[in-house]
Write a protein that holds these residues in place. Structure first.
Motif, PDB file in Angstrom:
ATOM      1  N   LEU A 261       0.858  -1.187   0.000  1.00  0.00           N
ATOM      2  CA  LEU A 261       0.000   0.000   0.000  1.00  0.00           C
ATOM      3  C   LEU A 261       0.889   1.230   0.000  1.00  0.00           C
ATOM      4  O   LEU A 261       1.861   1.284   0.754  1.00  0.00           O
ATOM      5  CB  LEU A 261      -0.873   0.041   1.251  1.00  0.00           C
ATOM      6  CG  LEU A 261      -1.983  -0.984   1.350  1.00  0.00           C
ATOM      7  CD1 LEU A 261      -1.578  -2.125   2.241  1.00  0.00           C
ATOM      8  CD2 LEU A 261      -3.216  -0.320   1.929  1.00  0.00           C
TER       9      LEU A 261
ATOM     10  N   VAL B  36      -4.424   6.374   1.225  1.00  0.00           N
ATOM     11  CA  VAL B  36      -3.899   5.362   0.298  1.00  0.00           C
ATOM     12  C   VAL B  36      -4.011   5.877  -1.138  1.00  0.00           C
ATOM     13  O   VAL B  36      -5.079   6.291  -1.584  1.00  0.00           O
ATOM     14  CB  VAL B  36      -4.685   4.031   0.442  1.00  0.00           C
ATOM     15  CG1 VAL B  36      -4.145   2.987  -0.523  1.00  0.00           C
ATOM     16  CG2 VAL B  36      -4.614   3.530   1.870  1.00  0.00           C
ATOM     17  N   VAL B  37      -2.861   5.858  -1.861  1.00  0.00           N
ATOM     18  CA  VAL B  37      -2.895   6.289  -3.262  1.00  0.00           C
ATOM     19  C   VAL B  37      -2.703   5.104  -4.213  1.00  0.00           C
ATOM     20  O   VAL B  37      -3.033   5.181  -5.386  1.00  0.00           O
ATOM     21  CB  VAL B  37      -1.848   7.385  -3.555  1.00  0.00           C
ATOM     22  CG1 VAL B  37      -2.240   8.690  -2.894  1.00  0.00           C
ATOM     23  CG2 VAL B  37      -0.452   6.971  -3.127  1.00  0.00           C
ATOM     24  N   GLU B  38      -2.153   4.020  -3.715  1.00  0.00           N
ATOM     25  CA  GLU B  38      -1.969   2.829  -4.553  1.00  0.00           C
ATOM     26  C   GLU B  38      -2.110   1.590  -3.684  1.00  0.00           C
ATOM     27  O   GLU B  38      -1.724   1.610  -2.508  1.00  0.00           O
ATOM     28  CB  GLU B  38      -0.551   2.794  -5.143  1.00  0.00           C
ATOM     29  CG  GLU B  38      -0.254   3.866  -6.145  1.00  0.00           C
ATOM     30  CD  GLU B  38      -0.291   3.352  -7.569  1.00  0.00           C
ATOM     31  OE1 GLU B  38      -0.940   2.312  -7.821  1.00  0.00           O
ATOM     32  OE2 GLU B  38       0.305   4.011  -8.425  1.00  0.00           O
ATOM     33  N   ILE B  39      -2.615   0.527  -4.277  1.00  0.00           N
ATOM     34  CA  ILE B  39      -2.623  -0.783  -3.587  1.00  0.00           C
ATOM     35  C   ILE B  39      -2.450  -1.849  -4.649  1.00  0.00           C
ATOM     36  O   ILE B  39      -2.989  -1.716  -5.759  1.00  0.00           O
ATOM     37  CB  ILE B  39      -3.922  -0.991  -2.752  1.00  0.00           C
ATOM     38  CG1 ILE B  39      -3.852  -2.344  -2.010  1.00  0.00           C
ATOM     39  CG2 ILE B  39      -5.166  -0.922  -3.622  1.00  0.00           C
ATOM     40  CD1 ILE B  39      -4.849  -2.482  -0.883  1.00  0.00           C
TER      41      ILE B  39
ATOM     42  N   LYS C 285      -5.091  -6.006  -2.006  1.00  0.00           N
ATOM     43  CA  LYS C 285      -6.565  -6.018  -2.067  1.00  0.00           C
ATOM     44  C   LYS C 285      -7.096  -7.356  -1.555  1.00  0.00           C
ATOM     45  O   LYS C 285      -8.059  -7.407  -0.785  1.00  0.00           O
ATOM     46  CB  LYS C 285      -7.030  -5.780  -3.515  1.00  0.00           C
ATOM     47  CG  LYS C 285      -6.874  -4.329  -3.946  1.00  0.00           C
ATOM     48  CD  LYS C 285      -7.440  -4.095  -5.323  1.00  0.00           C
ATOM     49  CE  LYS C 285      -6.429  -4.417  -6.391  1.00  0.00           C
ATOM     50  NZ  LYS C 285      -6.889  -4.244  -7.743  1.00  0.00           N
TER      51      LYS C 285
ATOM     52  N   GLU D 114     -10.381  -2.006  -5.144  1.00  0.00           N
ATOM     53  CA  GLU D 114      -9.571  -0.790  -5.260  1.00  0.00           C
ATOM     54  C   GLU D 114     -10.385   0.452  -4.842  1.00  0.00           C
ATOM     55  O   GLU D 114      -9.888   1.308  -4.105  1.00  0.00           O
ATOM     56  CB  GLU D 114      -9.104  -0.658  -6.704  1.00  0.00           C
ATOM     57  CG  GLU D 114      -7.926   0.258  -6.850  1.00  0.00           C
ATOM     58  CD  GLU D 114      -7.159  -0.044  -8.116  1.00  0.00           C
ATOM     59  OE1 GLU D 114      -6.743  -1.204  -8.290  1.00  0.00           O
ATOM     60  OE2 GLU D 114      -7.007   0.875  -8.922  1.00  0.00           O
ATOM     61  N   GLN D 115     -11.638   0.506  -5.287  1.00  0.00           N
ATOM     62  CA  GLN D 115     -12.486   1.675  -4.986  1.00  0.00           C
ATOM     63  C   GLN D 115     -12.656   1.867  -3.483  1.00  0.00           C
ATOM     64  O   GLN D 115     -12.831   2.985  -3.014  1.00  0.00           O
ATOM     65  CB  GLN D 115     -13.897   1.535  -5.604  1.00  0.00           C
ATOM     66  CG  GLN D 115     -13.900   1.631  -7.115  1.00  0.00           C
ATOM     67  CD  GLN D 115     -13.748   0.243  -7.736  1.00  0.00           C
ATOM     68  OE1 GLN D 115     -12.942  -0.571  -7.280  1.00  0.00           O
ATOM     69  NE2 GLN D 115     -14.517  -0.034  -8.780  1.00  0.00           N
TER      70      GLN D 115
ATOM     71  N   ILE E 227      -8.528   3.113  -2.365  1.00  0.00           N
ATOM     72  CA  ILE E 227      -7.871   4.335  -2.867  1.00  0.00           C
ATOM     73  C   ILE E 227      -8.634   5.568  -2.369  1.00  0.00           C
ATOM     74  O   ILE E 227      -9.868   5.621  -2.437  1.00  0.00           O
ATOM     75  CB  ILE E 227      -7.821   4.352  -4.414  1.00  0.00           C
ATOM     76  CG1 ILE E 227      -7.115   3.093  -4.937  1.00  0.00           C
ATOM     77  CG2 ILE E 227      -7.158   5.623  -4.944  1.00  0.00           C
ATOM     78  CD1 ILE E 227      -5.649   3.008  -4.680  1.00  0.00           C
ATOM     79  N   GLY E 228      -7.857   6.533  -1.838  1.00  0.00           N
ATOM     80  CA  GLY E 228      -8.470   7.772  -1.353  1.00  0.00           C
ATOM     81  C   GLY E 228      -8.959   7.658   0.077  1.00  0.00           C
ATOM     82  O   GLY E 228      -9.503   8.607   0.634  1.00  0.00           O
TER      83      GLY E 228
END
Ligand SMILES: Nc1ncnc2c1ncn2[C@@H]1O[C@H](COP(=O)(O)OP(=O)(O)OP(=O)(O)O)[C@@H](O)[C@H]1O
Length: 665
Positions: free
Chosen positions: A236, A244-247, A252, A259-260, A263-264
């Motif tokens: 992460l 979180v900007v990437e995973i 996951k 992802e939805q 992220i954010g």
């Protein structure tokens, strides 16, 4: 375009003429770079009056070079077009060559192209100094610096009508990969043309550098993406606000979120309070334990590294999550903590019906994940069976954790099996400790001497078996565990149940598959095989050969082996240790084996008959008698009368027997 013939009075032409007479650079007043080049051409045997057609590449090789230089051409061409456009109608030729002076691309007006003097400029023709003498392209390739060569400065007379300006193009490592040149036929040279060529060559070099850097970045980002998407650790990436900007896909899957949903979102909101604090309260940590109540295995080991930009400013963090079971497996693979199984079914020696039957059932058990209960006296090989089942099961890549319930103090057994939280009791380790159930998760937990487990722990064990989750002592957090349980006992558990010392419901849970490993005395035909096996092992370990007197094995088979295979192994080691020159005789066997009460030969003759020949039985009887006499003589300090009385024979008979067996008193 006007092609102008140079007047014979040109001072450079006179210098050229003079130079060709002697080849002496010191008597020459031309520019230094030009004189140096003339010197190379003169001594290299270039013919200044050669007016033959230039060397050129054949179709195939030209095609190859053009392919190789595709990118250089693609990048240089727009610059060349601009130049050509700019000098339109001025009779200029804009040329691009490779690092060997071979023309790759050229642009000129149509009427310039038609002129016979220009016929030496075409794709594939070589402008190397060695081929056409001093010229801007070839000489730049030799000297590196941008250069203009005008009129008679050219070494070959056929080029005296040109003014050429050239500069090198470099790759990102500073290697020359081409030359840009502007040539025109004129008497007058203009230095600004050289300036323009040099600047444009630099621009092409810069653009090539950018392209090369982009290629490297592209490759790097592809590699990173591959790594990010395929690595089995959850990864992460968070920004400075812990959002979180990437995973990656593994992350996951571990969190069981799309992802939805990640992220954010603030990192701590993806975990429970305690884990969230642990994960976000420091910029760097290694291997902290996170337990998350979610579906599947929510027990992780987390590490974090800060992301730092070129100005040493932290811009976020990268968090690595690993299932605790994976970490344990790696530790187990390192064989550093003993939680691994090495033995296979092929390591179980024996050909008796009884042992073959036990192996058969165990092999069937290995194909399932059901709990197994091994019944057998101490030393019969219960652990070897447990390891073999584990190694042949689908859990063979997981840990094999063995616990001897009989060897752990009653008050410690709970914390050993289930682990504890920090501060759970006085003396609890900082940070807590995982129990054997957690350590064995993903593999096999072997509970030896299960009959010795205290009743209160039996209740806790039953709960773990039913719920497949364990709570550490002092914590109410349930940690999922996926284990195959193999238990072993030398006790009759049903009798223990009757006595109220063992829970019946637990017995049923454990006894799904039951394997009985018979004592060695009930499968004596295995003894010669085990003897051979252990002796071979000793030979290998000690690097020496052993031979065995014929009487030894029959003698061993007559003993009742209360310690079973373990005892047999010890006896063989004892004998091998005493054996002189590697010859093992009956005399090297421990005295205990000769005590009449421990001999089975006498006690159960009908079994002997099925296994031993009459001769062997005779020998055994003799040995038994001999060692009975020896042991009694030792016990009564050589007092023959007492020994005779003890054996119930006369002194005379005893003396006769001592003579017969060569016993010295
Ligand atoms: N059939 C066999 N073939 C080869 N070696 C054996 C066999 N049975 C037992 N052994 C060896 O004998 C020793 C004792 O075996 P093991 O520890 O498996 O017995 P156990 O029944 O678990 O004993 P305990 O109940 O005392 O723990 C080990 O060294 C083991 O490798």
């Amino acid at each position: 375009m006007t092609i102008v013939a140079l007047p014979m009075m040109d001072p450079v032409y006179i210098e050229w003429k003079n130079f060709l007479k002697t080849g002496n650079p010191y008597k020459c007043n031309a520019r230094q770079q030009i004189v140096e080049s003339w010197g190379r051409c003169y001594h290299g045997g270039v013919d200044p009056y050669d007016d033959k057609i230039h060397q050129r590449l054949d179709e195939l090789n030209l095609h190859k070079v053009l392919k190789e230089k595709e990118k250089l051409i693609e990048i240089a061409k727009p610059f060349m077009s601009k130049l050509h456009e700019f000098f339109k109608g001025a009779g200029l030729i804009v040329v691009l060559t490779d690092e060997n002076g071979c023309i790759l691309e050229m642009l000129c007006d149509e009427d310039t192209r038609q002129h016979p003097m220009i016929s030496c400029f075409y794709p594939g023709s070589s402008w190397q100094e060695e081929a056409v003498g001093t010229n801007a392209i070839g000489t730049v390739l030799k000297q590196g610096e941008p250069l203009q060569v005008s009129g008679a400065e050219h070494y070959c007379k056929k080029n005296h009508s040109f003014v050429c300006s050239a500069a090198s193009i470099f790759d990102s490592n500073g290697r020359t990969i081409g030359v840009l040149d502007i040539s025109y036929a004129s008497r007058a040279s203009h230095l600004h043309t050289l300036g323009i060529v040099a600047v444009i060559a630099e621009a092409i070099t810069a653009e090539l550098g950018i392209w090369q850097k982009n290629c490297e970045l592209d490759l790097l980002s592809k590699r990173m993406a591959k790594f990010f998407n395929t690595v089995s650790d959850g990864v992460l990436i968070v920004d400075n606000n812990e959002v979180v900007v990437e995973i990656n896909p593994a992350g996951k899957a571990m969190l069981g979120k799309s992802e939805q949903c990640v992220i954010g979102i603030e990192l701590k909101r993806l975990f429970d309070n305690k884990s969230g604090v642990l994960l976000t309260n420091s910029k760097r940590y290694h291997n902290i334990e996170i337990i998350v109540d979610n579906k599947g295995d929510g027990h992780f080991i987390a590490s974090r590294e800060p992301l730092i930009n070129d100005h040493d400013v932290i811009t976020g963090g990268i968090i690595f999550l690993r299932h605790s079971i994976q970490v344990k497996n790696m530790v187990n693979l390192n064989h550093s903590n003993g939680n691994y199984a090495t033995l296979q079914f092929s390591d179980i020696i024996g050909k008796s019906v009884e042992i073959r039957e036990a192996i058969h059932v165990a092999t069937r058990a290995a194909a399932t994940t059901s709990n197994v209960l091994l019944h057998g006296e101490s030393g019969t090989g219960k652990e070897i069976f447990a390891q073999a089942i584990h190694n042949q099961s689908c859990k063979h890549n997981g840990p094999f954790v063995a616990v001897n319930c009989g060897a752990i103090p009653r008050e410690l057994i709970g914390s050993e099996l289930f682990g504890y939280e920090e501060g759970a009791f006085t003396g609890a380790k900082r940070g807590g400790k995982p129990g054997k159930f957690e350590l064995a998760s993903g593999g096999t937990l072997f509970l030896d001497e299960i009959g010795d487990m205290p009743l209160e722990q039996q209740t806790a064990l039953l709960r773990v078996i039913q719920e497949r989750k364990v709570a550490r002592i002092g914590s109410d957090k349930m940690i999922p565990v996926t284990i195959r349980l193999i238990c072993a006992t030398h006790k009759n558990l049903l009798e223990e149940v009757e006595k109220g010392a063992f829970r019946l419901d637990l017995f049923y849970r454990l006894n799904v598959l039951s394997i009985i490993i018979p004592p060695l005395r009930e499968r004596r035909e295995d003894i010669p095989w085990l003897f051979e096996h252990f002796l071979e092992k000793l030979s290998r370990e000690q690097g020496c050969e052993f031979s065995v007197e014929d009487e030894v094995v029959p003698y061993l088979t007559g003993y009742h082996w209360p310690g079973n295979v373990r005892e047999l192994q010890n006896v063989i080691e004892h004998a091998a240790c005493l054996a002189e020159n590697g010859v093992i005789t009956v005399g090297h066997l421990p005295e205990l084996l000769f005590a009449p009460e421990s001999r089975m030969v006498l006690a159960s003759p009908q079994i002997d008959e099925t296994i031993f020949s009459r001769e062997q039985r005779q020998q055994m009887a003799e040995f038994t008698e001999k060692y009975k006499i020896i042991s009694k003589l030792d016990a009564f300090a050589g007092n023959v009368s007492r020994v005779a009385k003890e054996l119930g024979i006369s002194r005379k008979t005893l003396y006769n027997k001592m003579r017969l067996h060569a016993i010295k008193n």
